[in-house]
Design an enzyme around this catalytic site. Structure first.
Site, PDB file in Angstrom:
ATOM      1  N   HIS A  19     -19.184  14.181   4.277  1.00 21.36           N
ATOM      2  CA  HIS A  19     -18.283  14.101   3.129  1.00 21.36           C
ATOM      3  C   HIS A  19     -17.612  12.729   3.137  1.00 21.36           C
ATOM      4  O   HIS A  19     -17.950  11.855   3.941  1.00 21.36           O
ATOM      5  CB  HIS A  19     -17.263  15.244   3.135  1.00 21.36           C
ATOM      6  CG  HIS A  19     -16.439  15.336   4.387  1.00 21.36           C
ATOM      7  ND1 HIS A  19     -15.475  14.416   4.720  1.00 21.36           N
ATOM      8  CD2 HIS A  19     -16.445  16.245   5.408  1.00 21.36           C
ATOM      9  CE1 HIS A  19     -14.904  14.753   5.868  1.00 21.36           C
ATOM     10  NE2 HIS A  19     -15.473  15.850   6.309  1.00 21.36           N
TER      11      HIS A  19
ATOM     12  N   CYS B 203     -10.143  23.736  22.109  1.00 19.04           N
ATOM     13  CA  CYS B 203     -10.512  23.795  20.697  1.00 19.04           C
ATOM     14  C   CYS B 203     -11.978  23.405  20.565  1.00 19.04           C
ATOM     15  O   CYS B 203     -12.354  22.277  20.902  1.00 19.04           O
ATOM     16  CB  CYS B 203      -9.644  22.846  19.858  1.00 19.04           C
ATOM     17  SG  CYS B 203     -10.216  22.714  18.140  1.00 19.04           S
TER      18      CYS B 203
END
Length: 642
Positions: A18, A126
């Protein structure tokens, strides 16, 4: 020739690219093209990061092998880079054998230095970041990742550790000895503070992860994905191979080794990576330069948040170079910027369709009509446009050397504006009627076209498809390959001028915004009957960056009774900023120079009466009369107001 090694981060292959990914790569491409025009030997590297649990899980969701997902997404990157005109010299995939061999060779050096050991590892992990966080770093409640805002997982396993703590003092010494080691300065201070607070040893392996490079000498352990990824900067040049001429030229003996990264991965590049290289006895990067984030709805663009902007529609509708121009013009390199469809179409219509497209079209049409379809026969070497061009070229070069891309484009557009004023003042359309194809008319039109030629030459790194079209349209057939073409006097006399087709057809703003408007279900409109202004949290308030600045210059904005255009010193590496404020009735411009004021420093740029403002001056309003706010005593420019 000086060597110039330039890298982007390598991109995860768990999803399609993106604008957040595209930005860094376009920046690198602009810089690579500019350095080539400067005469440097450039090697520009990009690539993909294909290992780790994030990719493993994304592939499992689709029921395919990780390498299948990687191959598919990598092909999309290749297609997109070709579409965007990216001129990279190398592309590295972390699943390549040459990369794995280089990682093994780097680990062998760390082993020999005595900086690896095995220990138990526990902490909050994470998967999106592929990193462990402390309790303090997580967002509460829910132990959420500060970047992805997803819940972290508790993990405990035996891993191979790197003695990062051993390199705390050496890292601090490097930051102090090499001021350009981390840029901008605000990021260097941030990194330095982190290191000064104390470094903990770093786990370099993961257990029970199949998708990665096996850790040499430790069965069941896989190389930590960030160590794997960071090594790409030298493995892509042949490090670990018997013969590595690219590594020798661009890293071991290179003049410039520049990493462009997003601010969210600065710690890996400015702390971990140089520490690994120190331990391995290898040269360090000359600069790690961290840029800001592209925001959408005030949040960083990311797949997990769901606010990404894909390039396909923008490229199809506006063209590749329009997207490249917007990305480099609207983000001050190093700061955050917000993407909006309104800003994109306004920039397209104002800068490209009007300022560049209309100026070139008008001058070409006048010249064709006056001189038989050719460029003016008589040049001019003593006029106001020449002086404006010299200033613009000097400002452009200084800005490009500082990676101040937005400022470089501003310099070119100032030249366009001054050339337009020159043309309007001399009214060549009247001279055609009164004098015909005279020497005086020739000089006027030649000066205007020469200004366009210099602007288009400066745009070659930014708009590699459109800039050559502009140059050919004004009679320049040989596209320049060096910065010497920015010297005044390059427009050929009597060259054929083809009829110019519109370069940037103007977009109907209202129709376009209606076309891309969100559906009602995603609307952020306030509920009916809600009249009171919403309260904000302390976290929201701290996002507003108030800073002290000194006014350097001030002048009235033409055709406005209230607006003053100022340049202010914020002690920023990018130089003074331009700010427009509606205070002229209370503060004549000459009374503002030297004053200290307080500005909102992280406000999205806006145009007032066609003049861009990069910030807002704070003032109280008493019955409509502004009263400027200022510190009680003089303080250093750039000081934060809290």
């Amino acid at each position: 020739m000086r060597s110039f090694y330039l890298t982007t981060p390598i991109y995860y292959v768990n999803d399609l690219p993106h604008i957040g990914h595209i930005y860094t790569t376009v920046v690198a491409d602009v810089l690579a093209r500019y350095r080539r025009m400067s005469g440097d030997a450039v090697y520009f590297l990009t690539g993909t990061d294909e290992h780790g649990q994030k990719i493993e899980r994304a592939a499992a969701k689709e029921g395919i092998a990780p390498i299948e997902l990687a191959d598919r997404v990598v092909e999309r990157y290749h297609q997109l880079w070709r579409q965007l005109g990216i001129s990279n010299d190398g592309f590295i995939r972390t699943t390549e054998e040459r990369h794995a061999a280089g990682v093994d060779a780097l680990i062998a050096r760390l082993t020999a230095s005595g900086d690896l050991y095995t220990a138990r590892h526990e902490g909050w992990y994470c998967t999106g970041c592929e990193v462990f966080y402390t309790d303090k770093e997580l967002t509460q409640p829910g132990n959420r990742c500060p970047i992805h805002e997803t819940a972290a997982e508790w993990r405990a396993e035996d891993n191979v550790f790197f003695r990062l703590s051993r390199y705390q003092d050496r890292l601090l010494a490097w930051y102090d000895a090499q001021p350009d080691s981390v840029r901008p300065a605000s990021r260097r201070n941030e990194v330095r503070t982190f290191v000064e607070s104390g470094l903990r040893d770093l786990s370099l392996s993961r257990a029970n992860l199949a998708w990665g490079i096996p850790f040499p000498g430790h069965p069941g352990q896989t190389v930590y994905v960030w160590f794997d990824a960071l090594a790409n900067y030298i493995t892509a040049l042949g490090f670990g191979q018997a013969s590595a001429p690219l590594y020798d030229r661009f890293w071991a003996q290179g003049d410039t080794r520049l990493h462009l990264v997003g601010k969210d991965i600065l710690r890996f590049h400015a702390v971990f990576w140089p520490a690994f290289l120190m331990a391995a006895g290898l040269p360090l990067p000359t600069t790690v330069w961290a840029h800001g984030w592209w925001l959408r709805d005030e949040k960083k663009m990311s797949k997990s948040v769901g606010n990404v902007v894909r390039p396909d529609h923008l490229v199809e509708r506006f063209g590749v170079d329009s997207l490249r121009y917007f990305l480099l013009r609207d983000m001050v390199f190093g700061q955050d910027a917000s993407f909006s469809d309104e800003a994109f179409v306004d920039r397209f219509n104002s800068d490209l369709a009007n300022d560049l497209g209309n100026t070139a079209s008008r001058l070409v049409t006048l010249s064709r009509n006056a001189f038989g379809g050719k460029t003016p026969p008589v040049p001019c070497d003593n006029n106001p446009v020449l002086e404006a061009a010299r200033r613009a070229v000097a400002e452009y070069g200084a800005a490009m050397d500082e990676l101040a891309f937005s400022r470089a484009l501003e310099a070119l557009w100032r030249l366009l504006a001054e050339a337009n004023q020159y043309i309007v003042a001399r009214e060549p359309w009247k001279l055609i009627k009164s004098e015909g194809p005279s020497d005086g008319l020739s000089r006027v039109l030649w000066n205007g076209l020469e200004a366009v030629r210099i602007v288009a030459t400066g745009l070659l790194p930014f708009m590699p498809e459109t800039a050559p079209r502009v140059l050919r349209a004004i009679g320049v057939q040989e596209i320049p390959s060096t910065l010497g073409a920015l010297t005044w006097g390059g427009l050929p006399n009597g060259a054929e001028l083809p009829e110019l087709q519109p370069l940037f057809p103007r977009i109907d703003r209202a129709a376009y915004l209606a076309e891309v408007a969100p559906t009602p279900s995603t609307s952020t409109a306030r509920p009916a009957g809600s009249e009171s202004k919403p309260m904000i949290s302390i976290d929201q308030f701290t996002q507003i960056e108030l800073r002290v600045a000194t006014v350097l210059t001030a002048e009235a904005v033409a055709k406005s009774e209230k607006l003053v255009k100022m340049t202010v010193d914020l002690a920023e590496e990018t130089g003074p900023r331009q700010i427009v404020a509606g205070i002229a009735k209370a503060y004549p411009p000459e009374t503002l120079v030297g004053r200290q004021v307080i500005i909102v420093a992280n406000l999205q740029p806006a145009k007032l009466m066609g003049v861009e403002s990069n910030g807002m001056v704070l003032a109280a309003s008493i019955e409509g009369v502004p009263v400027l706010l200022h510190p009680e005593q003089a303080v250093p420019n750039g000081t934060r107001v809290k």
